[in-house]
Motif scaffolding. Structure first.
Motif, PDB file in Angstrom:
ATOM      1  N   GLU A 297       0.823  -1.204   0.000  1.00 30.82           N
ATOM      2  CA  GLU A 297       0.000   0.000   0.000  1.00 30.82           C
ATOM      3  C   GLU A 297       0.861   1.259   0.000  1.00 30.82           C
ATOM      4  OE1 GLU A 297      -3.497   2.307   0.036  1.00 30.82           O
ATOM      5  OE2 GLU A 297      -3.101   0.216  -0.468  1.00 30.82           O
ATOM      6  N   ILE A 298       1.914   1.268   0.823  1.00 31.28           N
ATOM      7  CA  ILE A 298       2.826   2.415   0.859  1.00 31.28           C
ATOM      8  C   ILE A 298       3.506   2.595  -0.490  1.00 31.28           C
ATOM      9  CG2 ILE A 298       4.994   3.249   1.856  1.00 31.28           C
ATOM     10  CD1 ILE A 298       4.089   2.068   4.526  1.00 31.28           C
ATOM     11  N   GLU A 299       3.878   1.477  -1.085  1.00 33.51           N
ATOM     12  CA  GLU A 299       4.530   1.553  -2.397  1.00 33.51           C
ATOM     13  C   GLU A 299       3.574   2.130  -3.444  1.00 33.51           C
ATOM     14  OE1 GLU A 299       6.738  -1.426  -5.610  1.00 33.51           O
ATOM     15  OE2 GLU A 299       6.124  -2.152  -3.638  1.00 33.51           O
ATOM     16  N   ASN A 300       2.307   1.692  -3.420  1.00 33.16           N
ATOM     17  CA  ASN A 300       1.330   2.197  -4.387  1.00 33.16           C
ATOM     18  C   ASN A 300       1.039   3.679  -4.155  1.00 33.16           C
ATOM     19  OD1 ASN A 300       1.071  -0.333  -5.590  1.00 33.16           O
ATOM     20  ND2 ASN A 300      -0.624  -0.958  -4.262  1.00 33.16           N
ATOM     21  N   GLN A 301       0.857   4.060  -2.867  1.00 34.21           N
ATOM     22  CA  GLN A 301       0.577   5.462  -2.559  1.00 34.21           C
ATOM     23  C   GLN A 301       1.768   6.351  -2.894  1.00 34.21           C
ATOM     24  OE1 GLN A 301      -2.264   6.818  -1.637  1.00 34.21           O
ATOM     25  NE2 GLN A 301      -3.357   4.874  -1.553  1.00 34.21           N
ATOM     26  N   THR A 302       2.966   5.846  -2.638  1.00 40.88           N
ATOM     27  CA  THR A 302       4.180   6.612  -2.974  1.00 40.88           C
ATOM     28  C   THR A 302       4.292   6.805  -4.479  1.00 40.88           C
ATOM     29  OG1 THR A 302       5.299   5.705  -1.031  1.00 40.88           O
ATOM     30  CG2 THR A 302       6.684   6.688  -2.718  1.00 40.88           C
ATOM     31  N   LYS A 303       3.914   5.779  -5.217  1.00 41.74           N
ATOM     32  CA  LYS A 303       3.935   5.876  -6.677  1.00 41.74           C
ATOM     33  C   LYS A 303       2.942   6.924  -7.154  1.00 41.74           C
ATOM     34  CE  LYS A 303       3.490   3.033 -10.830  1.00 41.74           C
ATOM     35  NZ  LYS A 303       3.189   1.661 -11.352  1.00 41.74           N
ATOM     36  N   SER A 304       1.719   6.914  -6.573  1.00 42.24           N
ATOM     37  CA  SER A 304       0.707   7.921  -6.932  1.00 42.24           C
ATOM     38  C   SER A 304       1.190   9.315  -6.563  1.00 42.24           C
ATOM     39  CB  SER A 304      -0.613   7.615  -6.215  1.00 42.24           C
ATOM     40  OG  SER A 304      -1.118   6.349  -6.590  1.00 42.24           O
ATOM     41  N   ARG A 305       1.803   9.446  -5.387  1.00 49.42           N
ATOM     42  CA  ARG A 305       2.331  10.757  -4.964  1.00 49.42           C
ATOM     43  C   ARG A 305       3.404  11.263  -5.917  1.00 49.42           C
ATOM     44  NH1 ARG A 305       5.151  11.251   0.862  1.00 49.42           N
ATOM     45  NH2 ARG A 305       6.622   9.878  -0.227  1.00 49.42           N
ATOM     46  N   ARG A 306       4.262  10.331  -6.361  1.00 52.30           N
ATOM     47  CA  ARG A 306       5.327  10.721  -7.293  1.00 52.30           C
ATOM     48  C   ARG A 306       4.746  11.176  -8.631  1.00 52.30           C
ATOM     49  NH1 ARG A 306       8.040   6.622  -6.621  1.00 52.30           N
ATOM     50  NH2 ARG A 306       7.289   5.330  -8.336  1.00 52.30           N
ATOM     51  N   ILE A 307       3.684  10.467  -9.094  1.00 51.33           N
ATOM     52  CA  ILE A 307       3.043  10.855 -10.360  1.00 51.33           C
ATOM     53  C   ILE A 307       2.425  12.250 -10.235  1.00 51.33           C
ATOM     54  CG2 ILE A 307       1.137  10.322 -11.915  1.00 51.33           C
ATOM     55  CD1 ILE A 307       1.650   7.354 -11.315  1.00 51.33           C
ATOM     56  N   LEU A 308       1.726  12.518  -9.096  1.00 50.64           N
ATOM     57  CA  LEU A 308       1.125  13.834  -8.870  1.00 50.64           C
ATOM     58  C   LEU A 308       2.187  14.925  -8.771  1.00 50.64           C
ATOM     59  CD1 LEU A 308      -1.729  13.001  -6.347  1.00 50.64           C
ATOM     60  CD2 LEU A 308      -2.005  13.995  -8.621  1.00 50.64           C
ATOM     61  N   TRP A 309       3.275  14.602  -8.109  1.00 51.75           N
ATOM     62  CA  TRP A 309       4.365  15.591  -7.970  1.00 51.75           C
ATOM     63  C   TRP A 309       4.928  15.964  -9.343  1.00 51.75           C
ATOM     64  CZ3 TRP A 309       6.581  18.872  -4.717  1.00 51.75           C
ATOM     65  CH2 TRP A 309       7.858  19.334  -5.009  1.00 51.75           C
ATOM     66  N   ASN A 310       5.144  14.972 -10.172  1.00 58.45           N
ATOM     67  CA  ASN A 310       5.660  15.250 -11.517  1.00 58.45           C
ATOM     68  C   ASN A 310       4.660  16.064 -12.331  1.00 58.45           C
ATOM     69  OD1 ASN A 310       7.975  13.783 -10.990  1.00 58.45           O
ATOM     70  ND2 ASN A 310       7.151  11.883 -11.806  1.00 58.45           N
ATOM     71  N   ARG A 311       3.353  15.722 -12.164  1.00 60.52           N
ATOM     72  CA  ARG A 311       2.316  16.467 -12.886  1.00 60.52           C
ATOM     73  C   ARG A 311       2.250  17.913 -12.394  1.00 60.52           C
ATOM     74  NH1 ARG A 311      -3.141  13.518 -12.380  1.00 60.52           N
ATOM     75  NH2 ARG A 311      -1.865  11.881 -13.345  1.00 60.52           N
ATOM     76  N   LEU A 312       2.366  18.103 -11.064  1.00 61.05           N
ATOM     77  CA  LEU A 312       2.343  19.458 -10.503  1.00 61.05           C
ATOM     78  C   LEU A 312       3.518  20.299 -11.024  1.00 61.05           C
ATOM     79  CD1 LEU A 312       1.308  18.870  -6.783  1.00 61.05           C
ATOM     80  CD2 LEU A 312       0.195  20.434  -8.372  1.00 61.05           C
ATOM     81  N   GLU A 313       4.686  19.687 -11.010  1.00 55.84           N
ATOM     82  CA  GLU A 313       5.875  20.426 -11.466  1.00 55.84           C
ATOM     83  C   GLU A 313       5.738  20.791 -12.942  1.00 55.84           C
ATOM     84  OE1 GLU A 313       8.603  21.478  -9.592  1.00 55.84           O
ATOM     85  OE2 GLU A 313       7.092  21.004  -8.066  1.00 55.84           O
ATOM     86  N   GLU A 314       5.177  19.865 -13.713  1.00 59.59           N
ATOM     87  CA  GLU A 314       4.992  20.131 -15.146  1.00 59.59           C
ATOM     88  C   GLU A 314       3.978  21.257 -15.364  1.00 59.59           C
ATOM     89  OE1 GLU A 314       3.486  17.732 -19.143  1.00 59.59           O
ATOM     90  OE2 GLU A 314       3.977  16.630 -17.300  1.00 59.59           O
ATOM     91  N   ASP A 315       2.847  21.201 -14.620  1.00 57.74           N
ATOM     92  CA  ASP A 315       1.813  22.233 -14.756  1.00 57.74           C
ATOM     93  C   ASP A 315       2.315  23.585 -14.269  1.00 57.74           C
ATOM     94  OD1 ASP A 315       0.144  20.381 -15.814  1.00 57.74           O
ATOM     95  OD2 ASP A 315      -1.092  20.106 -14.023  1.00 57.74           O
TER      96      ASP A 315
END
Length: 622
Positions: A261-279
């Protein structure tokens, strides 16, 4: 228990441009299982070759490119040795080091052939590590002539091949009539520790009673010390082993779920972080672009004002009634005769050009304003997306840091506590086993003390009686082993004139499957007997296919499941001061596999270990 002997730690076959073929072994029971043609017999032949046999392992396809065998051994009283023997060579290299360190050590070169007067040979090396004195004399023929014991006399007792384990004659005899006298004498020496020279010279080496008493006293202290350790472990408060295993499995599953679960949530957080930085980067670029568009619009507005001013000036200029031509200084009117200036015409053309330019700028300005409007709309939408993603990112981050990670830490603490409890179980069992071994050793010394106090009238007669008593005592060990293996309800072993009789029936009168069990029981019982009685012994037994089903045209004999299960259960419990190596296509129960050094060859390229030789070597040779 005896500290004589050694156990085999590793067997490796090496060569040039081929991957090393290795099997690692341990004290206690080692089982190497698998179907035919996976290298089990090659392992046995390699061990026998390293024990001094002149016969090299078979030249099979898988062994192409290999040119030497290395065997690492560890004496039970400490130390490590690695023996290297190249195929076709008469010398053997012995390193006083483990396998990994032989490159830093200088080897002692030993001869292969036994020499009664010299010690620079592999036979004497093994004899001394096994606890035998050198030279030790045995009777070699009916004339009473003697020869010295060689380590090549030992394979009948410690390295039994698949064709020898089912032989019809007695386990102590090779089947060669001319050797029966010396083979009987060797067995008497092994089982009693009394060699022929001792018998002739009336000089049997006995441990003094004082030394034995000191050993017994020391063992009493050691037993007391171990019992005090047991008292320090509150065994009653521990869970049962089954409860402990079940609970640990449940906690382990929950721990693994949290990790996922931590691995999945960390992966989602990383995807959101990359999307935020891009936006955010895109937002900055859009904002700067809108700013430039507005600056361009200001330029356009300024140009329109300038052109409108010029056009307005031209209008007012044209309203003047009289004006002098700047060129000819005459009135500017159509009636003026002789005035040829074209200024009026130029003013009209200027006005027309200005209006055209104003039209162009207005069209560009219209497009620019539309672009600014769309850009600002996109910017607002992007900003809303940033706020939404930032909010989702914060939620996931809070979930990881305030819920999942603290819960993972708590579960890990619980799991660690159960692991500590499991270690207490292991420690408790180890101490119990050690106390058991110490008690057996103390009993052995007590027996020696009792025997030491018994005096005989004649030492010759005493030696004969001691040998006979030793053989009878060994037969009791042998009987007990067969009983533990469920060979029969109450098996009785009797020895007479070189032959063993089980329930009054000679070994040759049993079928091949049962002869294999009898021979295996003989070898293992002898090792246990020698270890208990502190008599020299190599300390290991290698059995090739002791349980394999025998089939022929005349019979279809099979070892029963009861015997097989009892066999594995018993040999697994013999303790760590001896080594048993079994190569067979039969396997113990899954529970026993966990308690032994179990290696399975699958002959399956996609599952487990294919065989003794690395499978990619064979592929390269093809």
């Amino acid at each position: 228990m005896s500290d004589n002997g050694f156990y085999i730690k590793r067997i490796s076959v090496v060569g040039d441009n081929v991957e090393e073929a290795t099997i690692n072994l341990e004290k206690g029971l080692n089982i190497i299982s698998g179907p035919s043609d996976t290298g089990k017999s090659y392992i046995f032949e390699s061990i026998n070759y390293m024990l001094g046999s002149s016969k090299e392992p078979k030249k099979i396809v898988e062994a192409k490119g290999y040119n030497a065998v290395l065997m690492e051994i560890e004496p039970y009283d400490g130390g490590k040795y690695t023996i290297r023997r190249c195929f076709g060579k008469e010398d053997v290299e012995v390193y006083d080091a483990s396998f990994e360190l032989i490159g830093k050590q200088k080897a002692d070169t030993l001869k292969l052939k036994h020499d009664k007067e010299r010690e620079n040979n592999i036979s004497v090396f093994y004899l001394k590590k096994s606890g035998y004195k050198h030279p030790a004399y045995v009777i070699k023929n009916k004339k009473g002539e003697t020869r010295t014991l060689s380590f090549r006399d030992m394979p009948l007792y410690v390295a039994i091949s698949e064709d020898k384990v089912i032989k019809a004659h007695s386990p102590i005899l090779s089947g060669q009539y001319t050797k029966s006298t010396v083979e009987k004498s060797i067995f008497q020496y092994i089982v009693s520790g009394i060699d022929h020279e001792s018998t002739n010279n009336h000089s049997q080496n006995e441990v003094s009673a004082t030394k034995l008493e000191g050993q017994k006293e020391l063992l009493d202290k050691l037993i007391l010390k171990e019992e005090m350790k047991l008292e320090g472990i509150n065994f009653e408060e521990l869970f049962s082993q089954k409860q402990l295993a079940d609970t640990m499995n449940e906690i382990q599953l929950e721990f693994e779920y949290l990790n996922d679960e931590i691995e999945n949530q960390t992966k989602s957080r990383r995807i959101l972080w990359n999307r935020l930085e891009e936006d955010k980067s895109k937002s900055i670029a859009d904002k700067e672009l809108i700013k430039r568009f507005k600056l361009l619009k200001e330029y356009y507005d300024t140009d329109l004002k300038r052109l409108s001013f010029v056009l307005e000036g031209n209008h007012y200029f044209s309203q003047l009634n009289t004006a002098l031509c700047p060129y000819c200084n005459q009135p500017l009117n159509d009636e003026s005769s002789g005035h040829s200036c074209e200024l009026n015409q130029n003013l009209d053309n200027l006005a027309i050009s200005i209006e055209v330019e104003i039209g162009k700028i207005k069209r560009k300005l219209y497009d620019l304003e539309s672009t600014i409007e769309h850009s600002e709309a996109d910017y607002s939408k992007l900003h809303r997306n940033i706020e939404k993603n930032q909010e989702e990112y914060n939620e996931i981050n809070d979930k990881i840091e305030t819920i999942l990670q603290p819960k993972q830490y708590e579960i890990k603490k619980i799991l660690d506590s159960y692991i500590n409890e499991k270690e207490l179980y292991i420690k408790h069992n180890a101490i119990n086993n050690k106390i058991k071994d110490l008690n057996i050793e103390r009993d052995s010394i007590s027996n020696q003390l009792s025997n030491h106090k018994t005096k005989t009238i004649s030492k010759d007669k005493g030696n004969d009686e001691n040998i006979a008593n030793s053989i009878n005592n060994f037969c009791e060990y042998f009987s007990k082993t067969l009983k533990n293996w469920k060979f029969s309800k109450t098996p009785r072993v009797h020895f007479e004139n070189g032959e063993f009789y089980i329930n009054s029936k000679s070994t040759k009168d049993y079928g091949k499957g049962y002869r294999a069990i009898i021979y295996s029981g003989f070898a293992i019982s002898l090792m246990k007997y020698c270890r208990d009685k502190r008599i020299p012994h190599p300390g290991f037994v290698v059995l090739d296919s002791p349980l394999t089903t025998y089939k022929s045209k005349k019979s279809n004999e099979e070892i029963t499941e009861d015997i097989q299960a009892a066999f594995f259960e018993n040999v697994a419990s013999l303790g760590g001061n001896m080594q048993i190596i079994i190569l067979d296509n039969k396997e113990p129960s899954d529970e026993l596999k966990k308690k032994t050094n179990f290696e399975e060859f699958t002959r399956d390229e996609n599952h487990g270990r294919y065989g003794f030789f690395p499978n990619n070597n064979l592929e390269n040779k093809k």
